[in-house]
Write an enzyme that holds these catalytic residues in place. Structure first.
Site, short mmCIF file in Angstrom:
data_model
loop_
_atom_site.label_atom_id
_atom_site.label_comp_id
_atom_site.label_asym_id
_atom_site.label_seq_id
_atom_site.Cartn_x
_atom_site.Cartn_y
_atom_site.Cartn_z
N ASP A 259 101.56 53.25 -39.91
CA ASP A 259 100.37 52.47 -39.59
C ASP A 259 99.16 53.37 -39.34
O ASP A 259 98.03 52.90 -39.46
CB ASP A 259 100.63 51.60 -38.35
CG ASP A 259 101.53 50.43 -38.69
OD1 ASP A 259 100.99 49.34 -38.93
OD2 ASP A 259 102.76 50.61 -38.75
N ASN A 269 104.16 54.61 -36.29
CA ASN A 269 104.85 53.59 -37.10
C ASN A 269 105.59 52.64 -36.16
O ASN A 269 105.62 52.84 -34.94
CB ASN A 269 105.81 54.26 -38.09
CG ASN A 269 106.30 53.28 -39.15
OD1 ASN A 269 105.51 52.56 -39.75
ND2 ASN A 269 107.60 53.23 -39.38
N LYS A 270 106.20 51.63 -36.73
CA LYS A 270 106.90 50.61 -35.95
C LYS A 270 107.84 51.25 -34.92
O LYS A 270 108.54 52.22 -35.21
CB LYS A 270 107.69 49.69 -36.88
CG LYS A 270 108.48 48.59 -36.20
CD LYS A 270 107.62 47.70 -35.33
CE LYS A 270 106.50 47.05 -36.07
NZ LYS A 270 105.63 46.24 -35.18
#
Length: 388
Positions: A259, A269-270
């Site tokens: 992201d 990121n997630k």
């Protein structure tokens, strides 16, 4: 304002069956009553494909915050279309742009897409164009970003597959992925998932391991959905089972998206990506990040500078599935899985330092080892290619 309706094959082309129909994640339409942005509502997958129609910027902001539309590249596209929607519908473009850019702070592509469309709108106005022409300029900027992302997706898939074949000669790749990084997050076939899909089409994917991705289950609901639709060999696992897979020697590579990638190569990121990176390093398994150059943010110096989105505790203390309405029933929340009043820690993302990342794959090529200098060179090369 947003409406929802089930997708059908009654459009301009021939009707498609439920087996071969692919509903686009995002599209712009111009019905007689005015332009709208149509989203595939990802909160309703995999149970049903329902499209959500946004007629104004507040509806799109709500859709972004509620994860009806998600994924870094697609958020950039949505943000650009949102500015175009504001301009076409007569909203204050500056206010709409600010609200859209702030809807999810960690994903850098969202604010980038907003800025790109707003700049096109402002330049048109400054050049003497009227409001209608300026709105068209914003729309063209959004459409250009949409096309560019689709092209970037195809190039990332090619670069990523070549890297996998280099790291893992002989084929038969067993790849672990996290969250969802396919066509649901992209103007094309995705980022990390697109690489796995390319390996599948080349006959070199032995198994796609799909992390469930708690607490919102984007892996279980969305990646498994995309893998099944593409006929891939895949297996779903809980996030906490990944360690046992590594220990058993069942993972050849980890493929994830991003992201935001900071100037020093840290990867936001997630949530759950950082533990995978630690496991991968311990077990000598390459961890590959796949993301477009637009996800690299040279203005964020390092991982500690990333603003990590904190989401509501109910996502952890309640168990909820796809938001499928029940006729005649009132809307209810999820099923409680913790005592009433339990506090929850629920960051949407974590940050992986560059030393745990084997390579970053972009449409402009591969960065490995991951260093600030290599990333800066990549971004400069990308800017040169764009302006030439």
């Amino acid at each position: 304002m947003a409406d929802q309706y089930a997708h059908s094959g009654d459009g301009d082309g021939p009707a498609e069956t439920s087996e071969n129909r692919v509903t686009p994640a995002i599209r712009w339409e111009e019905p007689p009553e005015g332009p709208v942005l149509v989203l595939l509502d990802q909160t309703r997958l995999p149970a049903e494909e329902v499209e959500r129609v946004c007629t104004d910027p507040p509806a799109l902001v709500e859709a972004i915050r509620g994860l009806a539309v998600r994924g870094a590249p697609l958020l950039g596209i949505a943000g650009a279309y949102g500015v175009a929607l504001a301009a076409a519908r007569g909203f204050d473009v500056a206010d709409a742009a600010q609200a859209l850019a702030g809807a999810r702070p960690t994903a850098v592509n969202l604010s980038l897409g907003v800025r790109r469309a707003r700049a096109a709108h402002q330049e048109a106005l400054a050049g003497g164009a009227g409001e209608e022409a300026a709105a068209r300029a914003a729309l063209e900027a959004a459409r250009a970003l949409h096309r560019q992302d689709a092209e970037a997706s195809a190039r990332m898939a090619a670069h990523g597959l070549a890297l996998l074949d280099e790291l893992l000669p002989g084929g038969g790749h067993r790849v672990l992925t996290h969250c969802n990084t396919g066509a649901l997050v992209s103007g094309g076939e995705g980022t990390a998932f697109a690489v796995a899909l390319a390996a599948h089409r080349a006959g070199r994917l032995r198994r796609l391991w799909v992390d469930e991705t708690r607490p919102l289950l984007q892996g279980a609901r969305l990646t498994a959905y995309e893998a099944a639709r593409n006929g891939m060999a895949y297996t779903l696992l809980t996030d906490s089972a990944a360690g046992s897979l590594f220990a058993a020697g069942e993972v050849d590579a980890v493929l994830v998206g991003a992201d935001r990638i900071t100037a020093d190569g840290s990867v936001a990121n997630k949530i759950g990506t950082y533990p995978l990176a630690v496991l991968a390093r311990y077990h000598h398994v390459p961890l590959v990040v796949v993301a477009p150059v637009t996800t690299v943010d040279p203005d964020t110096p390092d991982g500690a500078s990333v603003e990590v989105e904190q989401r509501g505790g109910h996502e952890v203390t309640e168990l909820s599935g796809p938001q499928v309405p029940v006729v005649g029933a009132e809307a209810v929340g999820g099923i409680p899985v913790a005592p009433l009043g339990t506090q929850a820690y629920n960051p949407a993302f974590d940050v992986t330092p560059p030393e745990l990342v084997t390579a970053i794959v972009t449409e402009e090529g591969v960065v490995s080892p991951v260093t600030a200098e290599a990333l800066a060179e990549l971004c400069a090369r990308s800017r040169q290619a764009t302006t030439s």
